[in-house]
Write a protein that holds these residues in place. Structure first.
Motif, mmCIF file in Angstrom:
data_model
loop_
_atom_site.group_PDB
_atom_site.id
_atom_site.type_symbol
_atom_site.label_atom_id
_atom_site.label_comp_id
_atom_site.label_asym_id
_atom_site.label_seq_id
_atom_site.Cartn_x
_atom_site.Cartn_y
_atom_site.Cartn_z
ATOM 1 N N ALA A 98 15.800 86.239 94.701
ATOM 2 C CA ALA A 98 16.136 84.944 94.032
ATOM 3 C C ALA A 98 16.800 84.049 94.983
ATOM 4 O O ALA A 98 16.545 82.702 94.800
ATOM 5 N N GLU A 99 17.810 84.263 95.811
ATOM 6 C CA GLU A 99 18.502 83.352 96.666
ATOM 7 C C GLU A 99 17.441 82.909 97.625
ATOM 8 O O GLU A 99 17.488 81.728 97.820
ATOM 9 N N ILE A 100 16.342 83.841 98.103
ATOM 10 C CA ILE A 100 15.371 83.374 99.211
ATOM 11 C C ILE A 100 14.731 82.331 98.584
ATOM 12 O O ILE A 100 14.255 81.244 99.109
ATOM 13 N N ALA A 101 13.980 82.936 97.252
ATOM 14 C CA ALA A 101 13.420 81.781 96.582
ATOM 15 C C ALA A 101 14.091 80.461 96.390
ATOM 16 O O ALA A 101 13.288 79.404 96.570
ATOM 17 N N ARG A 102 15.335 80.465 96.075
ATOM 18 C CA ARG A 102 16.095 79.085 95.687
ATOM 19 C C ARG A 102 15.847 78.389 97.283
ATOM 20 O O ARG A 102 15.806 77.169 97.131
ATOM 21 N N ARG A 103 16.280 78.978 98.217
ATOM 22 C CA ARG A 103 16.220 78.435 99.378
ATOM 23 C C ARG A 103 15.020 78.132 99.810
ATOM 24 O O ARG A 103 14.980 76.512 100.588
ATOM 25 N N MET A 104 13.891 78.557 99.573
ATOM 26 C CA MET A 104 12.675 78.159 100.147
ATOM 27 C C MET A 104 12.256 76.846 99.108
ATOM 28 O O MET A 104 11.802 75.776 99.909
ATOM 29 N N LYS A 105 12.789 76.803 97.948
ATOM 30 C CA LYS A 105 12.314 75.794 97.291
ATOM 31 C C LYS A 105 13.250 74.380 97.471
ATOM 32 O O LYS A 105 12.668 73.300 97.542
ATOM 33 N N GLY A 106 14.565 74.692 97.844
ATOM 34 C CA GLY A 106 15.283 73.507 98.438
ATOM 35 C C GLY A 106 15.384 73.253 99.893
ATOM 36 O O GLY A 106 16.000 72.252 100.380
ATOM 37 N N GLY A 107 14.389 73.831 100.625
ATOM 38 C CA GLY A 107 14.179 73.429 102.148
ATOM 39 C C GLY A 107 15.166 73.911 102.923
ATOM 40 O O GLY A 107 15.378 73.565 104.132
ATOM 41 N N GLY A 108 15.870 75.277 102.524
ATOM 42 C CA GLY A 108 16.862 75.765 103.166
ATOM 43 C C GLY A 108 16.297 76.524 104.344
ATOM 44 O O GLY A 108 16.928 76.999 105.301
ATOM 45 N N ALA A 109 15.129 76.848 104.489
ATOM 46 C CA ALA A 109 14.561 77.744 105.677
ATOM 47 C C ALA A 109 13.366 76.947 106.176
ATOM 48 O O ALA A 109 12.810 75.922 105.522
ATOM 49 N N GLY A 110 12.852 77.435 107.297
ATOM 50 C CA GLY A 110 11.674 76.613 107.856
ATOM 51 C C GLY A 110 10.467 76.859 107.258
ATOM 52 O O GLY A 110 10.541 77.812 106.160
ATOM 53 N N HIS A 119 36.324 98.476 111.205
ATOM 54 C CA HIS A 119 35.931 98.535 109.839
ATOM 55 C C HIS A 119 34.975 97.328 109.633
ATOM 56 O O HIS A 119 35.269 96.295 109.995
ATOM 57 N N ILE A 120 33.689 97.741 109.057
ATOM 58 C CA ILE A 120 32.911 96.660 108.683
ATOM 59 C C ILE A 120 32.475 96.736 107.338
ATOM 60 O O ILE A 120 32.302 97.760 106.473
ATOM 61 N N ALA A 121 32.661 95.647 106.415
ATOM 62 C CA ALA A 121 32.508 95.648 105.015
ATOM 63 C C ALA A 121 31.091 94.668 104.755
ATOM 64 O O ALA A 121 31.164 93.681 105.173
ATOM 65 N N MET A 122 30.386 94.956 103.713
ATOM 66 C CA MET A 122 29.286 93.955 103.250
ATOM 67 C C MET A 122 30.035 93.362 102.103
ATOM 68 O O MET A 122 30.706 93.638 101.502
ATOM 69 N N ALA A 123 29.524 92.064 102.302
ATOM 70 C CA ALA A 123 29.791 90.953 101.129
ATOM 71 C C ALA A 123 28.866 90.796 100.249
ATOM 72 O O ALA A 123 27.701 90.358 100.524
ATOM 73 N N MET A 124 29.056 91.059 98.880
ATOM 74 C CA MET A 124 28.185 90.953 97.808
ATOM 75 C C MET A 124 28.534 89.655 96.823
ATOM 76 O O MET A 124 29.686 89.658 96.682
ATOM 77 N N ALA A 125 27.394 88.968 96.424
ATOM 78 C CA ALA A 125 27.625 88.025 95.570
ATOM 79 C C ALA A 125 26.496 87.630 95.008
ATOM 80 O O ALA A 125 25.338 87.745 95.484
ATOM 81 N N SER A 126 26.660 86.915 93.828
ATOM 82 C CA SER A 126 25.308 86.645 93.120
ATOM 83 C C SER A 126 24.465 85.552 93.827
ATOM 84 O O SER A 126 25.147 84.851 94.634
ATOM 85 N N ALA A 127 23.281 85.576 93.500
ATOM 86 C CA ALA A 127 22.215 84.788 94.384
ATOM 87 C C ALA A 127 22.532 83.163 93.708
ATOM 88 O O ALA A 127 22.204 82.174 94.572
ATOM 89 N N LEU A 128 23.338 83.219 92.578
ATOM 90 C CA LEU A 128 23.502 81.957 91.934
ATOM 91 C C LEU A 128 24.604 81.262 92.599
ATOM 92 O O LEU A 128 25.078 80.067 92.289
ATOM 93 N N THR A 129 25.527 82.067 93.347
ATOM 94 C CA THR A 129 26.756 81.289 93.905
ATOM 95 C C THR A 129 26.371 80.128 94.791
ATOM 96 O O THR A 129 25.624 80.258 95.548
ATOM 97 N N GLU A 130 27.159 79.167 94.537
ATOM 98 C CA GLU A 130 26.790 78.006 95.280
ATOM 99 C C GLU A 130 27.399 78.099 96.878
ATOM 100 O O GLU A 130 28.540 78.730 97.008
ATOM 101 N N GLY A 131 26.810 77.340 97.655
ATOM 102 C CA GLY A 131 27.399 77.431 99.103
ATOM 103 C C GLY A 131 26.399 78.213 100.027
ATOM 104 O O GLY A 131 25.786 78.989 99.490
ATOM 105 N N SER A 132 26.546 77.973 101.395
ATOM 106 C CA SER A 132 26.072 78.635 102.521
ATOM 107 C C SER A 132 26.221 80.196 102.490
ATOM 108 O O SER A 132 27.430 80.497 101.807
ATOM 109 N N ASP A 133 25.331 80.889 103.011
ATOM 110 C CA ASP A 133 25.577 82.362 103.172
ATOM 111 C C ASP A 133 27.013 82.563 104.071
ATOM 112 O O ASP A 133 28.097 83.378 103.309
#
Length: 272
Positions: free
Chosen positions: A25-37, A120-134
Motif C-alpha cells: 500500500a505504501e508503494i502504491a501511495r508513493r507511485m500515485k503521489g510521484g514519490g518514485a521514478g 545489533h540491527i533492528a527492523m523498523a515497522m510502521a503503518s503504510a499510512l504513517t505520514e513522512g518519508s521512510d
C-alpha cells in the motif's frame, strides 16, 4: 496456542501478511503521489538531497532515557553509532536485494574490520499510512532522540489471535509451534525457515541459502548444496501436515508460501 499473541499482550506484534500488505500500500501511495521514478525505483541520493534529505555527517548526541538530545560534556566519549536507513522491502526487492541482506552484510562488514565490535540491527515497522518519508518514520520508530516524536496517525491492525490448530512461527521469540506444541527446530533449521519467510515474495536459491546460513565460516569449509536439501527435508518433517508451506521450485531453489493454517508473527523491532 497455549498463550495467544493478542494485541493486548503484545501490542507491537504484527502479522507478516499484514505487514507485507502495508508495504504494498505504501508503494502504491508513493507511485500515485510521484514519490518514485517512472520505473518505480526509489529516488537517487541527488534527488533525495533535492527533496530536503541531504547526507549527514556523524553528530555527537547524549540521550538520557529517550528524553531528547543533551549537551555533550568533555568527559563523555563516543561509544558507538547508529545508522538509520529509510528503505522499504519492495523497493529493495526491485533493486535485486532485501533489507535482511543489506543489514546482515552491513553487520558482517563492521565485524570484519572491527572484530571486537558488537552489532545489533533492528527492523523498523510502521503503518503504510504513517505520514513522512521512510527515513523520518524509521527514526521516529526506533527512538532517535534528535527528532521530534509524534503519535503515529495509523497503527498496523492486529489480526485475530491464532487458534490452537496449525503452525505458529514467532520470528521474534524464535519459536515454532504445531497445533500448540513446540517444535524442536535446530538453530540452522530455524534460520533457514526465518530466511525463507522474510523473503517469501521470491524463490531463494540454494547457493544464497548456503552463503547466508554459513556466512561466518571459511570458504574451504563451506558445505555443498546437498546440505540445504537435508535441512529442508528435516524441517518439512517437523512441520508435519503443513510441510508443503516450504516448497521446492524445480531448478531454482525453495520458497515459503502462505497457508491458511500458518501464522507468522514478527515484532516491530527484532535482532537480525
Amino acid at each position: 496456542m497455549s498463550a495467544h499473541l493478542s494485541q493486548a499482550q503484545n501490542p507491537g506484534y504484527v502479522h507478516v501478511s499484514v505487514r507485507n500488505a502495508a508495504r504494498r500500500a505504501e508503494i502504491a501511495r508513493r507511485m500515485k503521489g510521484g514519490g518514485a521514478g517512472a520505473d518505480g525505483a526509489a529516488p537517487t541520493s541527488d534527488s533525495a538531497q533535492a527533496n530536503g534529505h541531504p547526507a549527514t555527517s556523524p553528530v555527537p548526541v547524549l540521550a538520557q532515557n529517550g528524553g531528547g538530545p543533551q549537551v555533550v560534556q568533555p568527559d563523555v566519549v563516543a561509544r558507538g553509532f547508529v545508522v538509520y536507513v529509510g528503505l522499504d522491502e519492495d523497493t529493495a526487492t526491485a533493486a535485486g536485494t532485501s533489507l535482511h541482506k543489506i543489514a546482515t552484510e552491513l553487520r558482517d562488514y563492521v565485524e570484519s574490520i572491527a572484530p571486537e565490535s558488537q552489532v545489533h540491527i533492528a527492523m523498523a515497522m510502521a503503518s503504510a499510512l504513517t505520514e513522512g518519508s521512510d527515513l523520518d518514520v524509521v527514526r521516529q520508530a526506533l527512538g532517535d532522540p534528535t527528532v521530534t516524536h509524534r503519535t503515529m496517525e495509523a497503527q498496523v491492525p492486529a489480526p485475530p489471535a491464532p487458534s490452537n490448530s496449525g503452525v505458529l512461527i514467532d520470528l521474534s521469540r524464535r519459536e515454532v509451534k504445531l497445533d500448540g506444541e513446540d517444535l524442536s527446530l535446530t538453530y540452522k533449521e530455524f534460520e533457514l525457515l526465518n530466511y525463507l519467510v522474510e523473503n517469501g515474495a521470491r524463490t531463494v536459491g540454494r547457493e544464497e541459502l548456503l552463503k547466508t546460513l554459513w556466512r561466518n565460516i571459511d570458504e574451504d569449509q563451506m558445505p555443498n548444496e546437498r546440505t540445504i536439501d537435508v535441512h529442508i527435508r528435516r524441517l518439512r518433517s517437523k512441520l508435519g501436515r503443513l510441510a508443503n508451506t516450504v516448497r521446492t521450485v524445480r531448478g531454482q531453489g525453495y520458497r515459503f508460501y502462505e497457508h491458511p493454517e500458518v501464522t507468522v508473527w514478527a515484532a516491530p523491532e527484532y535482532s537480525i
